[in-house]
Design an enzyme around this catalytic site. Structure first.
Site, PDB file in Angstrom:
ATOM      1  CD  GLU A   1      -2.820  -0.979   2.457  1.00  0.00           C
ATOM      2  OE1 GLU A   1      -3.927  -0.451   2.283  1.00  0.00           O
ATOM      3  OE2 GLU A   1      -2.421  -1.380   3.556  1.00  0.00           O
TER       4      GLU A   1
ATOM      5  CG  HIS B   1      -6.658  -9.220   3.540  1.00  0.00           C
ATOM      6  ND1 HIS B   1      -7.958  -9.530   3.829  1.00  0.00           N
ATOM      7  CD2 HIS B   1      -6.496  -7.918   3.898  1.00  0.00           C
ATOM      8  CE1 HIS B   1      -8.552  -8.462   4.347  1.00  0.00           C
ATOM      9  NE2 HIS B   1      -7.685  -7.467   4.402  1.00  0.00           N
TER      10      HIS B   1
HETATM   11  C1  BG6 Z   1      -7.914  -3.895   5.395  1.00  0.00           C
HETATM   12  C2  BG6 Z   1      -6.797  -3.472   6.315  1.00  0.00           C
HETATM   13  O1  BG6 Z   1      -8.338  -5.188   5.715  1.00  0.00           O
HETATM   14  O2  BG6 Z   1      -7.456  -3.873   4.060  1.00  0.00           O
HETATM   15  C3  BG6 Z   1      -6.266  -2.119   5.923  1.00  0.00           C
HETATM   16  O3  BG6 Z   1      -7.286  -3.427   7.639  1.00  0.00           O
HETATM   17  C4  BG6 Z   1      -5.915  -2.067   4.466  1.00  0.00           C
HETATM   18  O4  BG6 Z   1      -5.147  -1.767   6.718  1.00  0.00           O
HETATM   19  C5  BG6 Z   1      -7.070  -2.583   3.624  1.00  0.00           C
HETATM   20  O5  BG6 Z   1      -5.620  -0.734   4.111  1.00  0.00           O
HETATM   21  C6  BG6 Z   1      -6.695  -2.673   2.152  1.00  0.00           C
HETATM   22  O6  BG6 Z   1      -7.791  -3.095   1.396  1.00  0.00           O
HETATM   23  P1  BG6 Z   1      -7.763  -2.952  -0.186  1.00  0.00           P
HETATM   24  O7  BG6 Z   1      -9.019  -3.621  -0.630  1.00  0.00           O
HETATM   25  O8  BG6 Z   1      -7.710  -1.485  -0.482  1.00  0.00           O
HETATM   26  O9  BG6 Z   1      -6.529  -3.643  -0.647  1.00  0.00           O
END
Ligand code: BG6
Length: 526
Positions: free
Chosen positions: A256, A280
């Site tokens: 990220e 995840h």
């Molecule tokens: C969440 C986390 O589960 O997923 C966050 O708690 C993270 O920290 C987010 O930013 C990211 O989700 P995506 O769908 O934008 O990859």
């Protein structure tokens, strides 16, 4: 002229019956291409003032309504400690929909949805508020025809789960009236280790049956994640080489570019491994490594995912094969970014990881000896989630070694996001040279191959909750096994030093590069 012979009445009757009985494949087996529409129902959101609710849940509800996938009397009830009337709540939902929904805003869709919005002000231990909630549900059953079918979405910090669940039980909301259903939707994080996850499960299962509980891992709602199984099991090309005889290693990355934003309260003490790897990334790994399920149903999927999670072997020397980091100040997208310890609400001595990389093996016949490298981090070079299956080099090359100096390892890369698709990387002769071989890519991009845009993960998951389809929701056993994998790593980190620092905007701490270099490999720079 001779008269046409008439069939006996009984035969005609039998033929009519048979025709009526005709097995219409679309009707009788349920055409999977047709969207399924939720039946009469409502959704109650606890923690409705939170970020998740505003940015994801409310817009997803609107998008579903806009796509015609919600019943006309669908109702949305918000519960929070705010002094709001129904109209104030509707206004908040309106603003969040205008700002974050995926589909266009249509006044008539909004009006119909807004009529079914109610707000219950109160604390989680306020009995009066739960009585009011019960009356609201009964009133909506009568006025909007929700038929007693309600999902309770707990978008609240885990420490409140037990209280809310107990209150639902106490006020008769958890038990469905005859002929209807009640479901509980639980947001992550589901505990912070195995022990706390077990304690939560106990509380939850004291009130709800396992089939009533829907644990959210929103990655499973992403189209590209569901496509992992399509890629592997609907095709013949990939599966024969998807094993230790051909695969060198697998890299799963969720990077990220953002920092922790306003989430200090949640994030500090939790960190990136608990926030992302436990759920995840281990889910992505399970889908990548699992055997073909007997069928595409909850039990068959669960059986295969559990086998993978049970086969996970941690490295003996955790200090060499795991790395955690914390972002320091740096430059992100041309702007100066502050370090984690300078973020609002963060303890300046915090040891919380904002980056984590671990190596695990899946110790079974298919994968023995193939490392799976999992990494995640905030404030990295760019936002990207991908699964790269990296293949061994060809066992023999008839070409001079100078011809293949620029040839890497073949790879199949599942691009989860952004730029959703799949890349196959392989070597090809450079035109005009006598024989020089270089890496090229073959690309499948969702945006080019399909005209339909992908729904947001939360649209899919909320709809599945209302339909009672639990394929995409992790079960108790998966959650507990995932903690069993992560716990020893967290314990090791807890007693060994501090996270390594990395500059914001970089690709993580140098230690993570060294970790792979020791295995003679390197991280991909997606
Ligand atoms: C969440 C986390 O589960 O997923 C966050 O708690 C993270 O920290 C987010 O930013 C990211 O989700 P995506 O769908 O934008 O990859």
């Amino acid at each position: 002229m001779t008269e046409a012979p008439t069939l006996p009445a009984a035969d005609i009757e039998a033929a009519v019956e048979a025709a009526a009985d005709w097995e219409n494949p679309l009707r009788d087996r349920g055409d999977r291409r047709l969207p399924k529409i939720a039946g009469p129902s409502g959704l109650v959101i606890f923690g409705v003032t939170g970020d998740l609710s505003r940015k994801k849940l409310m817009p997803a509800v609107y998008d579903l309504a806009n796509r015609g996938l919600l019943p006309p009397g669908f109702s949305l009830v918000g519960f929070a400690r705010r002094d709001w009337e129904d109209e104030d709540f509707a206004q908040i939902v309106h603003d969040s929909v205008r700002e974050h929904s995926r589909t266009e805003f249509r006044e008539e869709v909004w009006q119909q949805l807004a009529e079914g919005m109610r707000f219950i002000p109160g604390d989680f231990d306020d009995d009066q508020a739960f009585k009011q909630l019960r009356s609201a549900v009964e009133e909506l059953d009568a006025s909007r025809g929700t038929s007693g079918n309600y999902a309770f979405y707990l978008s609240v910090p885990p420490k409140f789960f037990p209280k809310v669940v107990q209150q639902l039980k106490k006020h008769g909301l958890a038990k469905a009236p005859e002929g209807s259903w009640r479901r509980a939707v639980i947001e992550k994080p589901f505990g912070h280790n195995l022990k706390s996850a077990r304690a939560l499960n106990k509380v939850l299962h004291d009130v709800f049956d396992p089939e009533q509980v829907f644990r959210i891992d929103h990655y499973l709602g992403k189209e590209t994640v569901q496509n992992i199984l399509a890629l592997r099991f609907a095709n013949q090309m990939y599966e024969p080489i998807w094993n230790r005889s051909y695969v060198d290693h697998v890299q799963i990355t969720m990077a990220e570019d953002i920092g922790i934003g306003g989430r200090a309260g949640y994030y500090d003490g939790i960190g990136s491994a608990r926030d992302v790897i436990q759920n995840h990334l281990l889910q992505l790994m399970a889908l990548t490594a699992m055997e073909e399920p007997l069928a595409f149903d909850v039990d068959s999927l669960l059986t295969e995912k559990l086998k993978v999670l049970k086969s996970v072997k941690l490295p003996e020397h955790l200090g060499e094969h795991t790395v955690r980091g914390q972002y320091a100040a740096g430059w992100q997208g041309g702007e100066k970014a502050i370090g984690y310890l300078q973020e609002d609400g963060i303890d300046p001595k915090s040891k919380t990881d904002t980056y984590a990389a671990i190596k695990v093996e899946v110790d079974n016949r298919r994968w023995a000896g193939v490392p799976f490298y999992l990494r995640t981090g905030k404030r990295l070079g760019r936002r990207v989630t991908e699964i790269a299956v990296v293949f061994q080099r060809a066992p023999h090359s008839p070409f001079d070694h100078t011809a293949t100096e620029e040839l890497g390892q073949n790879a199949i890369v599942i691009r989860v996001q952004p730029d959703e698709g799949i890349t196959v990387r392989f070597g090809s002769k450079v035109p005009g040279t006598s024989m020089e071989i270089r890496d090229v890519s073959m690309d499948f991009a969702y945006g080019e191959s399909f005209t339909e845009s992908s729904p947001e993960a939360y649209e899919r998951l909320i709809l599945d909750v209302l339909l009672g389809d639990s394929n995409l929701f992790p079960r108790t056993e998966e959650v507990e096994l995932s903690w069993r994998i992560l716990d020893p790593i967290e314990q090791y980190w807890g007693t060994h030093g501090r996270p390594a620092q990395y500059s914001s905007g970089s690709w993580g701490p140098q230690e993570a590069d060294e970790m792979l270099a020791r295995d003679g490999r390197s991280w991909r720079r997606p």
